[in-house]
Motif scaffolding. Structure first.
Motif, PDB file in Angstrom:
ATOM      1  N   ALA A  17       1.249   6.978  24.657  1.00  0.00           N
ATOM      2  CA  ALA A  17       2.304   7.581  23.832  1.00  0.00           C
ATOM      3  C   ALA A  17       2.570   6.725  22.593  1.00  0.00           C
ATOM      4  O   ALA A  17       2.744   7.258  21.493  1.00  0.00           O
ATOM      5  N   LEU A  18       2.581   5.404  22.753  1.00  0.00           N
ATOM      6  CA  LEU A  18       2.778   4.514  21.597  1.00  0.00           C
ATOM      7  C   LEU A  18       1.642   4.685  20.592  1.00  0.00           C
ATOM      8  O   LEU A  18       1.873   4.707  19.374  1.00  0.00           O
ATOM      9  N   ALA A  22       1.894   6.042  16.651  1.00  0.00           N
ATOM     10  CA  ALA A  22       1.379   5.297  15.503  1.00  0.00           C
ATOM     11  C   ALA A  22       0.689   6.242  14.520  1.00  0.00           C
ATOM     12  O   ALA A  22       0.703   6.024  13.318  1.00  0.00           O
ATOM     13  N   VAL A  23       0.135   7.343  15.046  1.00  0.00           N
ATOM     14  CA  VAL A  23      -0.543   8.333  14.219  1.00  0.00           C
ATOM     15  C   VAL A  23       0.455   9.356  13.683  1.00  0.00           C
ATOM     16  O   VAL A  23       0.399   9.755  12.526  1.00  0.00           O
ATOM     17  N   ASN A  24       1.386   9.783  14.545  1.00  0.00           N
ATOM     18  CA  ASN A  24       2.377  10.796  14.174  1.00  0.00           C
ATOM     19  C   ASN A  24       3.720  10.401  14.775  1.00  0.00           C
ATOM     20  O   ASN A  24       3.957  10.640  15.967  1.00  0.00           O
ATOM     21  N   GLU A  26       6.481  11.657  14.724  1.00  0.00           N
ATOM     22  CA  GLU A  26       7.330  12.757  15.182  1.00  0.00           C
ATOM     23  C   GLU A  26       6.724  13.533  16.348  1.00  0.00           C
ATOM     24  O   GLU A  26       7.159  14.639  16.650  1.00  0.00           O
ATOM     25  N   ASP A  27       5.747  12.966  17.015  1.00  0.00           N
ATOM     26  CA  ASP A  27       5.075  13.610  18.149  1.00  0.00           C
ATOM     27  C   ASP A  27       6.065  13.710  19.320  1.00  0.00           C
ATOM     28  O   ASP A  27       6.320  12.727  20.015  1.00  0.00           O
ATOM     29  N   GLN A  28       6.626  14.892  19.521  1.00  0.00           N
ATOM     30  CA  GLN A  28       7.661  15.091  20.539  1.00  0.00           C
ATOM     31  C   GLN A  28       7.151  14.855  21.950  1.00  0.00           C
ATOM     32  O   GLN A  28       7.866  14.320  22.798  1.00  0.00           O
ATOM     33  N   SER A  29       5.910  15.221  22.206  1.00  0.00           N
ATOM     34  CA  SER A  29       5.337  15.001  23.531  1.00  0.00           C
ATOM     35  C   SER A  29       5.235  13.500  23.823  1.00  0.00           C
ATOM     36  O   SER A  29       5.562  13.045  24.920  1.00  0.00           O
ATOM     37  N   ALA A  30       4.804  12.736  22.835  1.00  0.00           N
ATOM     38  CA  ALA A  30       4.702  11.283  23.000  1.00  0.00           C
ATOM     39  C   ALA A  30       6.085  10.665  23.170  1.00  0.00           C
ATOM     40  O   ALA A  30       6.273   9.767  24.003  1.00  0.00           O
ATOM     41  N   LEU A  31       7.071  11.131  22.404  1.00  0.00           N
ATOM     42  CA  LEU A  31       8.439  10.622  22.544  1.00  0.00           C
ATOM     43  C   LEU A  31       8.996  10.927  23.928  1.00  0.00           C
ATOM     44  O   LEU A  31       9.654  10.085  24.542  1.00  0.00           O
ATOM     45  N   ASP A  32       8.727  12.138  24.434  1.00  0.00           N
ATOM     46  CA  ASP A  32       9.180  12.503  25.778  1.00  0.00           C
ATOM     47  C   ASP A  32       8.525  11.612  26.833  1.00  0.00           C
ATOM     48  O   ASP A  32       9.185  11.132  27.755  1.00  0.00           O
ATOM     49  N   THR A  33       7.222  11.401  26.698  1.00  0.00           N
ATOM     50  CA  THR A  33       6.507  10.541  27.648  1.00  0.00           C
ATOM     51  C   THR A  33       7.094   9.143  27.629  1.00  0.00           C
ATOM     52  O   THR A  33       7.370   8.551  28.676  1.00  0.00           O
TER      53      THR A  33
END
Length: 133
Positions: A17-18, A22-24, A26-33
């Motif tokens: 997720a980190l 680093a690429v996006n 605002e990636d909501q899926s990564a923020l949720d994870t």
């Protein structure tokens, strides 16, 4: 049944997720994870044994940065923590979202995996708005 050996070189879901953030950013899926991941909060070896034993509170380790806001380091794996803070052998495992939901209002930043290849540092406001889910 044999338990598979843990390979600390394989990225954890939080580390993936980190990397995605680093690429996006605002990636909501990564923020949720990330918000639903457990992190290791270092406990200094010189801390009193009963200190922080209350499961509803946590003593945050605060590092002073030259010319910057104080920062609380947390880690996504034992290996990453050992690389960056080899003098720390104890930690508490805490859900990052729960930690973020109680984050103080002052200028205290959060460094997730610090200076590792997938590290992320958030301001106090960023911790509360991005991770308190």
């Amino acid at each position: 049944m044999e338990t598979p050996a843990y390979d600390d070189h394989l990225p954890t879901p939080a580390q993936r997720a980190l990397d995605a953030l680093a690429v996006n950013a605002e990636d909501q899926s990564a923020l949720d994870t990330l918000a639903h991941s457990d992190v290791l909060v270092p406990v200094p070896d010189d801390a009193v044994d009963g200190e922080g034993a209350d499961s509803s509170t946590v003593a945050l380790p605060v590092l002073e940065r030259t010319g910057g806001d104080p920062v609380v380091p947390v880690f996504t794996s034992e290996g990453t923590m050992a690389e960056q803070l080899p003098f720390i052998s104890r930690y508490r495992l805490i859900p990052l979202g729960a930690l973020a939901a109680q984050w103080p209002d002052d200028d205290l930043s959060l460094a997730i995996d610090g200076s590792s290849q997938h590290g992320l540092t958030l301001t106090s406001q960023g911790v509360r708005t991005l991770l308190a889910r």
